[in-house]
Design a protein around this motif. Sequence first.
Motif, PDB file in Angstrom:
ATOM      1  N   VAL A 175       0.869  -1.177   0.000  1.00 45.41           N
ATOM      2  CA  VAL A 175       0.000   0.000   0.000  1.00 45.41           C
ATOM      3  C   VAL A 175       0.905   1.225   0.000  1.00 45.41           C
ATOM      4  O   VAL A 175       1.782   1.343   0.847  1.00 45.41           O
ATOM      5  CB  VAL A 175      -0.920   0.021   1.244  1.00 45.41           C
ATOM      6  CG1 VAL A 175      -1.749   1.305   1.240  1.00 45.41           C
ATOM      7  CG2 VAL A 175      -1.827  -1.192   1.276  1.00 45.41           C
ATOM      8  N   PRO A 176       0.722   2.121  -0.986  1.00 44.67           N
ATOM      9  CA  PRO A 176      -0.258   2.084  -2.082  1.00 44.67           C
ATOM     10  C   PRO A 176       0.174   1.121  -3.188  1.00 44.67           C
ATOM     11  O   PRO A 176       1.284   0.604  -3.175  1.00 44.67           O
ATOM     12  CB  PRO A 176      -0.265   3.529  -2.577  1.00 44.67           C
ATOM     13  CG  PRO A 176       1.141   3.981  -2.342  1.00 44.67           C
ATOM     14  CD  PRO A 176       1.569   3.338  -1.052  1.00 44.67           C
ATOM     15  N   TYR A 177      -0.725   0.950  -4.148  1.00 45.21           N
ATOM     16  CA  TYR A 177      -0.437   0.054  -5.266  1.00 45.21           C
ATOM     17  C   TYR A 177       0.737   0.573  -6.082  1.00 45.21           C
ATOM     18  O   TYR A 177       1.585  -0.194  -6.534  1.00 45.21           O
ATOM     19  CB  TYR A 177      -1.682  -0.075  -6.139  1.00 45.21           C
ATOM     20  CG  TYR A 177      -1.521  -1.000  -7.336  1.00 45.21           C
ATOM     21  CD1 TYR A 177      -1.368  -2.367  -7.149  1.00 45.21           C
ATOM     22  CD2 TYR A 177      -1.540  -0.500  -8.636  1.00 45.21           C
ATOM     23  CE1 TYR A 177      -1.224  -3.223  -8.231  1.00 45.21           C
ATOM     24  CE2 TYR A 177      -1.402  -1.346  -9.720  1.00 45.21           C
ATOM     25  CZ  TYR A 177      -1.239  -2.705  -9.513  1.00 45.21           C
ATOM     26  OH  TYR A 177      -1.093  -3.540 -10.587  1.00 45.21           O
ATOM     27  N   HIS A 178       0.800   1.882  -6.284  1.00 43.83           N
ATOM     28  CA  HIS A 178       1.891   2.505  -7.037  1.00 43.83           C
ATOM     29  C   HIS A 178       2.804   3.273  -6.093  1.00 43.83           C
ATOM     30  O   HIS A 178       2.337   4.022  -5.233  1.00 43.83           O
ATOM     31  CB  HIS A 178       1.346   3.476  -8.092  1.00 43.83           C
ATOM     32  CG  HIS A 178       0.628   2.811  -9.215  1.00 43.83           C
ATOM     33  ND1 HIS A 178       1.261   2.015 -10.135  1.00 43.83           N
ATOM     34  CD2 HIS A 178      -0.692   2.830  -9.562  1.00 43.83           C
ATOM     35  CE1 HIS A 178       0.375   1.574 -11.008  1.00 43.83           C
ATOM     36  NE2 HIS A 178      -0.814   2.045 -10.687  1.00 43.83           N
ATOM     37  N   THR A 179       4.102   3.098  -6.260  1.00 41.27           N
ATOM     38  CA  THR A 179       5.092   3.988  -5.641  1.00 41.27           C
ATOM     39  C   THR A 179       5.798   4.721  -6.783  1.00 41.27           C
ATOM     40  O   THR A 179       5.627   4.369  -7.966  1.00 41.27           O
ATOM     41  CB  THR A 179       6.117   3.194  -4.817  1.00 41.27           C
ATOM     42  OG1 THR A 179       6.848   2.324  -5.695  1.00 41.27           O
ATOM     43  CG2 THR A 179       5.441   2.373  -3.735  1.00 41.27           C
ATOM     44  N   CYS A 180       6.585   5.706  -6.425  1.00 40.36           N
ATOM     45  CA  CYS A 180       7.318   6.438  -7.468  1.00 40.36           C
ATOM     46  C   CYS A 180       8.200   5.491  -8.275  1.00 40.36           C
ATOM     47  O   CYS A 180       8.331   5.622  -9.499  1.00 40.36           O
ATOM     48  CB  CYS A 180       8.167   7.539  -6.832  1.00 40.36           C
ATOM     49  SG  CYS A 180       7.199   8.872  -6.103  1.00 40.36           S
ATOM     50  N   LEU A 181       8.761   4.510  -7.584  1.00 37.63           N
ATOM     51  CA  LEU A 181       9.677   3.596  -8.248  1.00 37.63           C
ATOM     52  C   LEU A 181       8.947   2.619  -9.169  1.00 37.63           C
ATOM     53  O   LEU A 181       9.413   2.323 -10.276  1.00 37.63           O
ATOM     54  CB  LEU A 181      10.490   2.831  -7.198  1.00 37.63           C
ATOM     55  CG  LEU A 181      11.837   2.268  -7.641  1.00 37.63           C
ATOM     56  CD1 LEU A 181      12.710   3.333  -8.285  1.00 37.63           C
ATOM     57  CD2 LEU A 181      12.556   1.635  -6.454  1.00 37.63           C
ATOM     58  N   THR A 182       7.788   2.104  -8.734  1.00 34.08           N
ATOM     59  CA  THR A 182       7.048   1.182  -9.607  1.00 34.08           C
ATOM     60  C   THR A 182       6.536   1.900 -10.849  1.00 34.08           C
ATOM     61  O   THR A 182       6.473   1.314 -11.931  1.00 34.08           O
ATOM     62  CB  THR A 182       5.867   0.520  -8.863  1.00 34.08           C
ATOM     63  OG1 THR A 182       4.968   1.531  -8.397  1.00 34.08           O
ATOM     64  CG2 THR A 182       6.354  -0.320  -7.700  1.00 34.08           C
ATOM     65  N   ARG A 183       6.165   3.156 -10.710  1.00 31.15           N
ATOM     66  CA  ARG A 183       5.722   3.919 -11.877  1.00 31.15           C
ATOM     67  C   ARG A 183       6.859   4.057 -12.882  1.00 31.15           C
ATOM     68  O   ARG A 183       6.671   3.907 -14.096  1.00 31.15           O
ATOM     69  CB  ARG A 183       5.244   5.308 -11.450  1.00 31.15           C
ATOM     70  CG  ARG A 183       3.901   5.317 -10.760  1.00 31.15           C
ATOM     71  CD  ARG A 183       3.459   6.748 -10.517  1.00 31.15           C
ATOM     72  NE  ARG A 183       2.173   6.792  -9.863  1.00 31.15           N
ATOM     73  CZ  ARG A 183       1.005   6.600 -10.462  1.00 31.15           C
ATOM     74  NH1 ARG A 183       0.983   6.330 -11.750  1.00 31.15           N
ATOM     75  NH2 ARG A 183      -0.114   6.670  -9.792  1.00 31.15           N
ATOM     76  N   GLN A 184       8.051   4.362 -12.384  1.00 33.25           N
ATOM     77  CA  GLN A 184       9.188   4.510 -13.283  1.00 33.25           C
ATOM     78  C   GLN A 184       9.512   3.178 -13.954  1.00 33.25           C
ATOM     79  O   GLN A 184       9.802   3.132 -15.157  1.00 33.25           O
ATOM     80  CB  GLN A 184      10.411   5.025 -12.524  1.00 33.25           C
ATOM     81  CG  GLN A 184      11.586   5.323 -13.453  1.00 33.25           C
ATOM     82  CD  GLN A 184      12.837   5.731 -12.698  1.00 33.25           C
ATOM     83  OE1 GLN A 184      13.129   5.199 -11.628  1.00 33.25           O
ATOM     84  NE2 GLN A 184      13.582   6.674 -13.267  1.00 33.25           N
ATOM     85  N   ALA A 185       9.459   2.088 -13.181  1.00 36.76           N
ATOM     86  CA  ALA A 185       9.761   0.769 -13.750  1.00 36.76           C
ATOM     87  C   ALA A 185       8.756   0.406 -14.836  1.00 36.76           C
ATOM     88  O   ALA A 185       9.116  -0.178 -15.871  1.00 36.76           O
ATOM     89  CB  ALA A 185       9.755  -0.280 -12.643  1.00 36.76           C
ATOM     90  N   GLN A 186       7.488   0.728 -14.611  1.00 40.50           N
ATOM     91  CA  GLN A 186       6.468   0.467 -15.631  1.00 40.50           C
ATOM     92  C   GLN A 186       6.742   1.267 -16.898  1.00 40.50           C
ATOM     93  O   GLN A 186       6.541   0.776 -18.012  1.00 40.50           O
ATOM     94  CB  GLN A 186       5.085   0.810 -15.084  1.00 40.50           C
ATOM     95  CG  GLN A 186       4.479  -0.266 -14.207  1.00 40.50           C
ATOM     96  CD  GLN A 186       3.048   0.047 -13.834  1.00 40.50           C
ATOM     97  OE1 GLN A 186       2.715   1.172 -13.475  1.00 40.50           O
ATOM     98  NE2 GLN A 186       2.194  -0.951 -13.918  1.00 40.50           N
TER      99      GLN A 186
END
Length: 708
Positions: free
Chosen positions: A644-655
Amino acid sequence: MDQHLFNVSNNSHSHGFRHLSTDSIRIFLIGISSIDINRLIECTTKSLGYRFINMNDEIKSKIRGNNENDSDSFRKLQLNTFMSILENLNNINVIIWCGDNLIDTVEIRDILRLQKFVVYLNQIQNNTIKNSTFADNNRRTSINIHNNYENRKLVYRQCSQYEFCILKDENDWTLIEKNLCYLLKTITNNKRRLKSDPSFFLSLTSNNLLTVDKDKFQSIIKGCDAIELRIDLLDSYDIDFIGQQISYIRKNAFLLPIIYTVRSQSQYGKFINDEQLIFHLLTYGIRFGCEIIDVETCWNDTLRYEWLNKNKDKHANIIGSIHAEKFDNIEQMLMKCSHNGLADIIKIVINSIDIKYILQFTSICKSFKLESHQNILSLCMGNKGKLTRVLNVFMTPVTHPLLSYASAKGQMSVEETQLLRQSLGLLESKKFYLFGKPIEHSLTQLLHQTGFDYFYLPYKYELCETDKFDMIESIIKQTDFGGASIAMSLKQFPLELIDYVNESVNITGIMNTIVKLDNGQLYGDNTYWKAIYTLLDNILVKSIRSEYNVLILGTSGMARTALYALKKLQFTGTIFLYNPRNPAKAKELAKDNIIAVNEQSFLENQNIYLIISTLPSISTFTFDEKFFFHQTNNLPILFDVNYVPYHTCLTRQAQKFNCRLIRGIDMFIEQRFEQFQLWTNKVHLVRSLLEQIVKQKYDELYIQSFDT
C-alpha cells in the motif's frame, strides 16, 4: 476393461542398447502431437527447470540432406538418433518428447520399456484431431488417427509406466501445465512421509464425476485433506473413464491427494471378489500418479506381496485395509494390515453394535505400536461407532450433505465431526491477533479467518490496534491465545516476552509472527524472508545465481531480511546495497559479496538483474534514466515490498521502462501464508482460494479506487 496390452518385443538388450545408469532424472513423454501438446511440454519443461529435447526436431535435422526414402532407413535413423541422445545426456535432468511416430520403431519401444519414467500424454480423440499437427507431415508420417487411434493407445500404454489424462474439452492450458508439473514431480520424488496431524478425507460416492457441477464439488471437498475415489462405485472400469475422473479431481481440487480405492464386496464395497481384476485396477492408481493406494489385506499373500513389492519404490503411499464385523485377535489383524511393513497406513474397520467391544477395539488400536512409521486409522461403522470417528485423528473418512449417500454407515461431515470434537473438549477454541497501529485496513484478518473457516476450526482472528506492549503481554498470556501477526509499525517488539525465536529474527531484527506451541511456549519467527525466498526462487534460477547482480535499496530490517533470503537461496553474485537518503549506512551491512554503494552513478553498467526496494512507500526516490539505458543485459526486475499504495514512485518509473514487477501484495500474501502454515500446517490446501479472495479485496480497495 483392458486386461491385456499391445505386445512388443521382449529383447531389451538388442540393437546395441545398454542400460544407462544415471542419478539424474530422465522423463520420456509419448503421445499424439498437436500444437497445444507441443507448447504444453515446452512450458512444463521450463517450469521444472529441465533440459528439453524434442525428438521430432532432432530427427528432422538428421533428415536434411538424407536421400533415403524407404521406411527401414528412416527407422534406423530414428533409432540411431535416439541412442545418440541417450548416451550423451551427461547426468542432467531432461524431458524428452518422443512425439507421434517414434514408437513405430520396435527397438525404441524396447528401450522405453526399460526407462523409469515414461509418461503417456492421453488427450481424448476429439481434442486431438482438432489440432493434430504431426512433427513430420511429409513422406514420413505413418498413421491415420481415425483408423488407428485405439490401437495406438495400446502401444503407448505398453511403452509407459505413467499416464497423464487431459480432461475432455479442457482448454485451460495453464491449469493443464500445472497438473502435468505436479504429476511429474510426484512420480520422480520419493513418497511423502505422512504426518499424524489431524486430517480428513472425503469418500466420494459419485458414479461419474463429469456430471457433477464444479461449485457443488468444491463445496463438498471443503475442509478435507484428501479425496477418496471409489473405483468400485463408478459407472465404468475402463481406463480412459477412470483417467477422466482423476483429471476432474485434479482440475477442481488441485494439490489434494487422491486415495485410490477398489473396495470389494467382501469388504463392504461393490466390486466383485476377483483379486486378479482388483490388482489390475490398482495398477491404474499407480499409473495415474495417485498419491495413496488402498490395498485390502483379504487377498492371497502371493498376489498381494507380488504387487506390493513391485510398487514399493514408487511414489504412492499404501493403505493396508481390512473391514469385518469384529476380530477375535485385533493385534493380529493390525499386523496383517501392515503388509509386512510395506504399508504406510493401517486402516482397520469393524461393524459392531457392542459398545463394550467398540471401546475395547479403540483402546487396543490406540495403544498398538509398530516398529515402522505406520499411522493407524481405526473406525467402527454405524451410529454407535460415531465416537470412533471423533476420536480418530489421522485421515478420518467423511461424507457431505450434498452427496447422494455416504460410503459407510455412521460417516459424518467435517463440520459435524469438528463440532463434536469441540463439544467434547478434543478441539480447543483459539484466538489469533494482528498487533499494531494503525491496522484498520489490513487484509490479514480476511486471509486468516477465511482459512480457519474453510477447515471448520474454532479459531477467531481479531485486530488489536495498539502500540502498548503491556496490553500485548496480557493477551499473549491468555490460555486461549493461539498466535499473532505483528505489524511493521511495532518495530521494537520486546523479545523477552517470547520463549525462543527463529535464527532469522536475531539476524534481521524483525519478528512478525508468534506461535503458541503445544507445550505452551511462545515461538517467534520472521516470515517475510520466507516470502521473499519463495517469490525469488523461480526468478533467480540456480544457473544464474552466480552470474547476475542484485541491487537492494534501503538498509532497514526489511533490507536485512532480503539479504537473509538471498543467502538462503545460495545467491553468490554481487549484491549492491544503496540507501539513497543515507548512503553511509550501507557500509554497516557490507561484507563478502555485499558492496555498499555511495552514489547512484556507480550502478550504471553493473549488469543488475533484480532490484529489491525496501524503501518506505512515501519515498520519492527514482533512478536517473541513464540507469535503465546502461544496463548491459535485459532490463532489471523490480521487487517493491510495499503493498500500500499500489503505485510507488519507483514502480511507476519501472512500468514506464517496461520492467517486470513483483509487487508488495504478492509478498504480503506469501508471508501470511507462512504464518497460516505455522498455525495449521494446511496452507498448501487453500493457497489458491485465499490468494483469490485477498487479491479481489485488494483490487477493490487499492486498484479500482485509485483508477477512478
